[in-house]
Design an enzyme around this catalytic site. Sequence first.
Site, short mmCIF file in Angstrom:
data_model
loop_
_atom_site.label_atom_id
_atom_site.label_comp_id
_atom_site.label_asym_id
_atom_site.label_seq_id
_atom_site.Cartn_x
_atom_site.Cartn_y
_atom_site.Cartn_z
N GLY A 202 0.85 -1.20 0.00
CA GLY A 202 0.00 0.00 0.00
C GLY A 202 0.87 1.24 0.00
N SER A 203 0.35 2.30 0.58
CA SER A 203 1.06 3.58 0.50
C SER A 203 2.22 3.63 1.51
CB SER A 203 0.10 4.72 0.79
OG SER A 203 -0.35 4.64 2.12
N THR A 204 3.20 4.46 1.19
CA THR A 204 4.36 4.60 2.07
C THR A 204 3.96 5.12 3.46
OG1 THR A 204 5.87 4.82 0.22
CG2 THR A 204 6.62 5.73 2.31
N GLY A 207 2.27 2.21 5.39
CA GLY A 207 3.22 1.13 5.63
C GLY A 207 4.22 1.48 6.71
N GLU A 224 5.73 -3.42 0.72
CA GLU A 224 5.82 -3.07 -0.70
C GLU A 224 5.02 -1.79 -0.86
OE1 GLU A 224 5.30 -2.37 -4.06
OE2 GLU A 224 4.28 -4.25 -4.58
N CYS A 258 1.69 -1.03 -8.83
CA CYS A 258 2.84 -0.45 -8.11
C CYS A 258 4.01 -0.27 -9.07
CB CYS A 258 3.30 -1.34 -6.97
SG CYS A 258 1.97 -2.08 -6.06
#
Length: 452
Positions: A202-204, A207, A224, A258
């Site tokens: 998912g998003s930084t 995460g 990831e 991604c």
Amino acid sequence: MQIDVINPATKRVVETLNRSNVEEVNDAVATALQSFETWRQKTSEERGVVLHAIADGIEASATELANLIVSEQGKPLPVAMMEVGGAVAWTRYNADLSQKPEVLEDSEERRVEVHRLPLGVVASITPWNWPLMIAIWHIMPALKAGNSVVVKPSSNTPLSTIKLVDIVCEVEPGLLGFVLGGKVAGEALVTHPDVKKLVFTGSTPTGTHLASLIAKDLKKVTLELGGNDAGIVLANADIDKLASKIYMSAFINMGQTCAALKRLYVHRSKYDALCNALVDMAKAEVVGNGMEEGVTFGPVQNKNQYDLVTSMIRQARDSGSEVIAPELPEGLDGYFIAPTIIKNPPLELSVVCDEQFGPVLPVIPYDDVKEVMKDAIHKEFALGGSVWGEESDELDWVVEQLDSGTVWINNHAEVLPHIPFGGNKLSGLGVEFGVEGFLENTRRKVVSYSKK
Ligand code: ADP
């Protein structure tokens, strides 16, 4: 509070589900833990047999799964069928992985082996772009290694995951559980003391936030996260040969992948030819509801993404860049955005600097590859990158400069079950796939026999 699953092609509610409360999360983890106690005792071969039976179950439900994916995610049915095919391939790859102790030394003095043990209950948190396939990427290596799993799908796309849980539990009850919701269920799951690993796509920001919540417990983490992959087309590239591959790697799944190509840098000598070819391919797409025969291009998955991508396109237009896209067919009432090419965008434009995660590709001309690499290498992200052209010193130089987890040559966004995949910088931590990805679901035990 409830979750409305919306079909992005129609904006209609497909299904309404309950969010899991903390008690339900605890119950799901308790069931998974119980199942782990027997599952961990099985041999690797026995677990392989079970995974193949799960793959058989996925194959038997392929049409149902693909229909669910289209209704919750929006992609055209053939792409959803491809997603189900990928789910089967990754399951069978993991089923066949062998898990023998590795012998590091066998001398007169000692014999040293590395044994790999399962961790316990693994938490998987998945996004909405490839809901079934990414769940499989998380779940199957974890199961093969002897763990049990509780998955939390994105609230936007839980239906195919719930069906997957049914399929797995028909083969091996309790091995895979699910919880639903966002922050409440997700955080209760990852911080649960019996959960020993998080695998997150998912998003930084999400995460890194989740990883920080469990850092004090030293739980294993595989992340990831975001990317903003650049592709560099060299002066010697054969455009006729490569254009359709470039197009596909940018617009696959309506750009919501991604590792899709998100920024394209093209040598000026090939710029117009390549842009024209990309525009022709965009015009050839049949945009519409993914359930309809002949449709090749669906909506983006949700309103937030629609708003973000359309605002990036608007900004590009306002900046004076040339924005080229086919007209949308009349009568559509979903989150549709036509495949869009942006020519000559300023480098500081959001669609160049930030991840668009949608069907719009900025194409930037350059004269000097050495200069352009300074921009192509993103300050924060390094998931994938690509270079397109004939073998040459220049091509080798670009490959060497790119600092991403994967560098493709004359390709992009290709992922395979046996090849490790993961991001550098803020694009991720650890890898998935291959033996390396599998081992992230284990803890190491070195066994050292002294012979003297
Ligand atoms: P996006 O929705 O843009 O793909 P997110 O990182 O927000 O990216 O979402 C990815 C997954 O993380 C989804 O399953 C989402 O529900 C989940 N999620 C978002 N916020 C949290 C949180 N605070 N705790 C646990 N899971 C979360």
